[in-house]
Design a protein around this motif. Structure first.
Motif, PDB file in Angstrom:
ATOM      1  N   GLU A   1      82.197  33.685 -14.355  1.00 23.91           N
ATOM      2  CA  GLU A   1      83.647  33.744 -14.174  1.00 23.91           C
ATOM      3  C   GLU A   1      84.340  33.249 -15.446  1.00 23.91           C
ATOM      4  O   GLU A   1      84.900  32.155 -15.453  1.00 23.91           O
ATOM      5  CB  GLU A   1      84.071  32.893 -12.985  1.00 23.91           C
ATOM      6  N   PRO A   2      84.309  34.021 -16.520  1.00 25.80           N
ATOM      7  CA  PRO A   2      84.888  33.569 -17.791  1.00 25.80           C
ATOM      8  C   PRO A   2      86.341  33.127 -17.651  1.00 25.80           C
ATOM      9  O   PRO A   2      87.164  33.848 -17.095  1.00 25.80           O
ATOM     10  CB  PRO A   2      84.771  34.807 -18.687  1.00 25.80           C
ATOM     11  N   GLY A   3      86.628  31.926 -18.147  1.00 29.41           N
ATOM     12  CA  GLY A   3      87.992  31.412 -18.132  1.00 29.41           C
ATOM     13  C   GLY A   3      88.446  30.807 -16.823  1.00 29.41           C
ATOM     14  O   GLY A   3      89.507  30.182 -16.770  1.00 29.41           O
ATOM     15  N   LYS A   4      87.665  30.969 -15.756  1.00 27.76           N
ATOM     16  CA  LYS A   4      88.104  30.465 -14.448  1.00 27.76           C
ATOM     17  C   LYS A   4      87.670  29.026 -14.194  1.00 27.76           C
ATOM     18  O   LYS A   4      88.291  28.321 -13.398  1.00 27.76           O
ATOM     19  CB  LYS A   4      87.601  31.376 -13.335  1.00 27.76           C
ATOM     20  N   ILE A   5      86.582  28.597 -14.822  1.00 33.06           N
ATOM     21  CA  ILE A   5      86.167  27.198 -14.708  1.00 33.06           C
ATOM     22  C   ILE A   5      86.948  26.397 -15.737  1.00 33.06           C
ATOM     23  O   ILE A   5      87.063  26.797 -16.898  1.00 33.06           O
ATOM     24  CB  ILE A   5      84.651  27.047 -14.961  1.00 33.06           C
ATOM     25  N   ASN A   6      87.531  25.273 -15.319  1.00 32.99           N
ATOM     26  CA  ASN A   6      88.332  24.486 -16.256  1.00 32.99           C
ATOM     27  C   ASN A   6      87.784  23.071 -16.415  1.00 32.99           C
ATOM     28  O   ASN A   6      87.020  22.593 -15.589  1.00 32.99           O
ATOM     29  CB  ASN A   6      89.802  24.466 -15.844  1.00 32.99           C
ATOM     30  N   PHE A   7      88.180  22.441 -17.514  1.00 30.37           N
ATOM     31  CA  PHE A   7      87.781  21.045 -17.764  1.00 30.37           C
ATOM     32  C   PHE A   7      88.985  20.259 -18.250  1.00 30.37           C
ATOM     33  O   PHE A   7      89.873  20.785 -18.913  1.00 30.37           O
ATOM     34  CB  PHE A   7      86.634  20.969 -18.781  1.00 30.37           C
ATOM     35  N   SER A   8      89.001  19.000 -17.886  1.00 30.38           N
ATOM     36  CA  SER A   8      90.126  18.135 -18.254  1.00 30.38           C
ATOM     37  C   SER A   8      89.842  17.414 -19.562  1.00 30.38           C
ATOM     38  O   SER A   8      88.704  17.274 -19.996  1.00 30.38           O
ATOM     39  CB  SER A   8      90.363  17.088 -17.157  1.00 30.38           C
ATOM     40  N   SER A   9      90.918  16.947 -20.182  1.00 30.45           N
ATOM     41  CA  SER A   9      90.788  16.067 -21.341  1.00 30.45           C
ATOM     42  C   SER A   9      91.968  15.110 -21.351  1.00 30.45           C
ATOM     43  O   SER A   9      92.903  15.246 -20.564  1.00 30.45           O
ATOM     44  CB  SER A   9      90.769  16.869 -22.648  1.00 30.45           C
ATOM     45  N   ALA A  10      91.921  14.169 -22.283  1.00 32.88           N
ATOM     46  CA  ALA A  10      93.013  13.208 -22.428  1.00 32.88           C
ATOM     47  C   ALA A  10      94.085  13.717 -23.371  1.00 32.88           C
ATOM     48  O   ALA A  10      94.899  12.940 -23.870  1.00 32.88           O
ATOM     49  CB  ALA A  10      92.473  11.870 -22.919  1.00 32.88           C
TER      50      ALA A  10
END
Length: 205
Positions: free
Chosen positions: A78-87
């Motif tokens: 699922e390209p682009g659908k998984i997200n990750f957080s940052s500060a």
């Protein structure tokens, strides 16, 4: 960070005004900003490193993502659908996440936050898939069961989170740690810097 660093860079060189510099303000921001009001090398006298710490990738305990391999498989499916957080944009968290994207050949979407507190709220609420945060924050969250760690970014497994694999077990090129250090204004006498360094080491011991 830039405001505090600039204040110290222009302060009296007497050792009484100290900045707790992070990898962002002293190593990253020079590449992010067209013009900084200080030079991250020339305008500071370094006193001591205080700590180095890896990043941790984590998910909620009931996430279907159980490992780094799971994460990569889902991100590729699922390209682009998984997200990750940052500060925040350009933070160490962000750069680590993008390095992982490159190494794994995936395109997780970066979602910046103003710190760990709002990011974990969104993670627990199911609006963020993967949280990227420092060991200093994630350790307590993992031990309390609020977050399940997928991997740490250090070369060796962490004694703080035993049993959690390192990312370089899967992607050997990735080894990432952030740091905090103390610095004073340029021109501060060596005797003052040596005294500060000695006292910091005493405290750390």
């Amino acid at each position: 960070g830039n405001i505090g660093a600039d204040y110290v860079a222009k302060s009296a060189p007497d050792g009484y005004t100290i900045v707790m510099g992070a990898v962002s303000t002293h190593a990253i921001n020079v590449s992010l900003y067209r013009k900084l009001p200080y030079d991250p090398v020339r305008d500071f006298a370094m006193v001591s490193t205080v700590t180095n710490y890896p990043m941790v990738m984590g998910v909620v305990p009931d996430s279907p993502i159980k490992s780094v391999a799971d994460l990569v498989a889902r991100a590729k499916a699922e390209p682009g659908k998984i997200n990750f957080s940052s500060a925040g944009v350009g933070s160490a968290h962000h750069l680590f996440g993008e390095w992982f994207n490159l190494a794994a050949g995936v395109n997780m979407t970066h979602v910046p936050f103003k710190g760990a507190a709002p990011a974990i709220t969104e993670l627990l609420g199911g609006r963020i898939d993967v949280m990227v945060e420092t060991m200093t924050f994630m350790s307590g969250q993992v031990k309390s069961g609020r977050i399940r760690a997928l991997a740490v970014s250090s070369r060796e497994p962490s004694a703080e989170l035993p049993g959690i694999p390192t990312i370089n077990q899967t992607y050997p090129e990735i080894e990432f740690s952030s740091w905090l250090g103390l610095a004073v204004a340029p021109g501060t006498p060596a005797a003052i810097i040596d005294k500060l360094n000695f006292e910091v080491r005493q405290v750390l011991q």
